[in-house]
Motif scaffolding. Sequence first.
Motif, PDB file in Angstrom:
ATOM      1  N   ASN A 149      28.390  46.008  36.919  1.00 17.29           N
ATOM      2  CA  ASN A 149      29.741  45.609  37.174  1.00 17.29           C
ATOM      3  C   ASN A 149      30.017  45.941  38.420  1.00 17.29           C
ATOM      4  O   ASN A 149      30.024  44.654  39.709  1.00 17.29           O
ATOM      5  N   TYR A 154      30.530  42.557  40.457  1.00 16.10           N
ATOM      6  CA  TYR A 154      31.433  42.303  41.608  1.00 16.10           C
ATOM      7  C   TYR A 154      31.023  42.232  43.169  1.00 16.10           C
ATOM      8  O   TYR A 154      31.314  41.049  43.636  1.00 16.10           O
ATOM      9  N   LEU A 166      38.704  46.003  43.928  1.00 14.70           N
ATOM     10  CA  LEU A 166      37.986  46.624  43.671  1.00 14.70           C
ATOM     11  C   LEU A 166      38.316  47.607  42.883  1.00 14.70           C
ATOM     12  O   LEU A 166      38.151  47.932  41.149  1.00 14.70           O
ATOM     13  N   THR A 212      41.314  47.924  41.856  1.00 16.26           N
ATOM     14  CA  THR A 212      42.031  47.387  41.140  1.00 16.26           C
ATOM     15  C   THR A 212      41.733  47.156  39.232  1.00 16.26           C
ATOM     16  O   THR A 212      42.181  47.354  38.729  1.00 16.26           O
ATOM     17  N   LEU A 213      40.212  47.017  39.610  1.00 17.88           N
ATOM     18  CA  LEU A 213      39.760  47.331  38.278  1.00 17.88           C
ATOM     19  C   LEU A 213      39.084  48.027  37.610  1.00 17.88           C
ATOM     20  O   LEU A 213      39.069  49.683  38.420  1.00 17.88           O
ATOM     21  N   THR A 214      38.612  48.426  36.303  1.00 15.10           N
ATOM     22  CA  THR A 214      37.470  49.667  35.645  1.00 15.10           C
ATOM     23  C   THR A 214      36.267  49.093  35.929  1.00 15.10           C
ATOM     24  O   THR A 214      35.977  48.756  34.994  1.00 15.10           O
ATOM     25  N   ASP A 245      34.236  49.257  31.844  1.00 12.90           N
ATOM     26  CA  ASP A 245      35.032  47.929  30.856  1.00 12.90           C
ATOM     27  C   ASP A 245      33.434  46.787  30.368  1.00 12.90           C
ATOM     28  O   ASP A 245      32.716  46.709  31.106  1.00 12.90           O
ATOM     29  N   PHE A 290      34.889  43.053  32.228  1.00 13.99           N
ATOM     30  CA  PHE A 290      34.969  43.254  33.511  1.00 13.99           C
ATOM     31  C   PHE A 290      34.642  41.502  34.069  1.00 13.99           C
ATOM     32  O   PHE A 290      35.297  41.393  35.695  1.00 13.99           O
ATOM     33  N   LYS A 319      37.620  39.338  34.427  1.00 18.21           N
ATOM     34  CA  LYS A 319      38.935  39.813  35.423  1.00 18.21           C
ATOM     35  C   LYS A 319      38.682  38.882  37.027  1.00 18.21           C
ATOM     36  O   LYS A 319      39.549  39.105  37.541  1.00 18.21           O
ATOM     37  N   LEU A 320      37.159  38.712  36.984  1.00 15.83           N
ATOM     38  CA  LEU A 320      37.279  38.032  38.302  1.00 15.83           C
ATOM     39  C   LEU A 320      36.888  36.400  38.494  1.00 15.83           C
ATOM     40  O   LEU A 320      37.471  36.000  39.443  1.00 15.83           O
TER      41      LEU A 320
END
Length: 481
Positions: A41, A45, A61, A63-65, A68, A73, A76-77
């Motif tokens: 992940n 990113y 970044l 704010t993301l997990t 996941d 993941f 969400k991008l």
Amino acid sequence: MQRFNIIKSIIVFIVSLLIFTECSKNDDSVVTPTNDTQQINQWIYDMMEDAYYWYDQLPALSTLTLTDSSDDFFEKLVYQRSTIDRFSMVTDDVDELEKEFNGVSKVFGIRYMLGYLDNTQTNVGIVLTQVTAGSPAAVVGLKRGDIIVKINGQNINSSNFSSLMGNETVTFTLGSISNGNIIATTNTVSVTKAEVTENPIAFYSIIQKPSAGKTIGYLVYNQFVPGLDTGDTLKYDNQLRSIFADFKSAGVNELVVDLRFNPGGYISSATTLASLIVSNLSTNKIFFKDQYNTKYQTYFAKQYGSNIFNNYFTSEKNNIGNSLNRVFIFTSNGTASSSELVINGLKPYMQVITIGEHTYGKNLFGTLVADDQKRWKWGIYMMLGITKNANGESEYGNINGIAPTYAVDDNILPLQPLGNDYEPLMTKALAVMGVAVPSTNATRQSPRTILNYTTRENYADNPMRNEKLMIKNYLPKLINK
């Protein structure tokens, strides 16, 4: 400091696919793959932050997990998935995706449209619009115009269609038209999926209409693929050149390119096709212009000058453009990406008449991204930018696509053979050309049924064949820089 890692580390593969990589490395040793989701992940990113067209719209970044699933993941991008970037995707097997980009996949070998069989809009029928030559479906005798009403004895509906078609072996129950209705027959065929390498050139012919002074070249082209992923990597592009040599020799003065089944593919093949068609061909003429994200646009302009964004027609000795006043292109809702690039790119130089439905609406190009350290098989098909024609036009990048010059429904059963005078899109093209089609022909007078299609898009039985691809497999003037 801006990284510009992806574009600066281009690797050109024999299959002519650019795979953008994470960073420039001197160590080419193979690293043991890992399934570490967090590392994957982070890599995803980093790639998106570097070259994604909307890199500046990525969520932070923090704010993301990172733990996941990589599919979740990635989603969400993606920038405005439902309306703008409908195309970027992630895969856990980049090698398999690459094969499918080159037309190799495990399939039955059918293209189809879905339509409701009754007024309740519950049961669905599969109308075969094409059957791939040499495929399992062709071997058992399926053909264009056949109607499938059941799979493995079950009625087909929106909730079970995907699972039924996902089986390796299926039994299709065929339907027939009776008094304007589609009913099940006792005819069944069993088909087992197999790996098929599809020739994107499905059909071509030269149609003579001497009374109107017309010699018509007709080409059904299903995917922009230059050649095989191994071996003859320009096989299909060279077949296109040979076909246009036949057109030229026959004195073709009208051209119909049927792209209604074509969701896109490699920009290099789009350039080949457009260069065979365009009027007054010159390698000094711009076919299309690139526009990358803001940092790459600035970087390229500074390093190489603004001409770096111009992509030109290529020299093609079998170009027939000087014998044409226009080109007819057949479209559907599934006509996309590189198909739309050809339509848009030819418009500044000749009349382009589109017949059928509005196109899908994709002016974005992308490429396949793999990990250069080979730590995993995950990969990204990432949108890098948009294309514009020589006049700077690129207004079709939305769900309305390119509106047809002539809107023609493609839902009249029984389906006519491709290239037949009475196939609805061809009938319209002939009318525009001034070619009379006799209305008393027995084929035209046979009973017709109007099918209520669920959508106006032609599908292939392998989902990847339905992806709208415009693959940038080269960067002019940057190779070996």
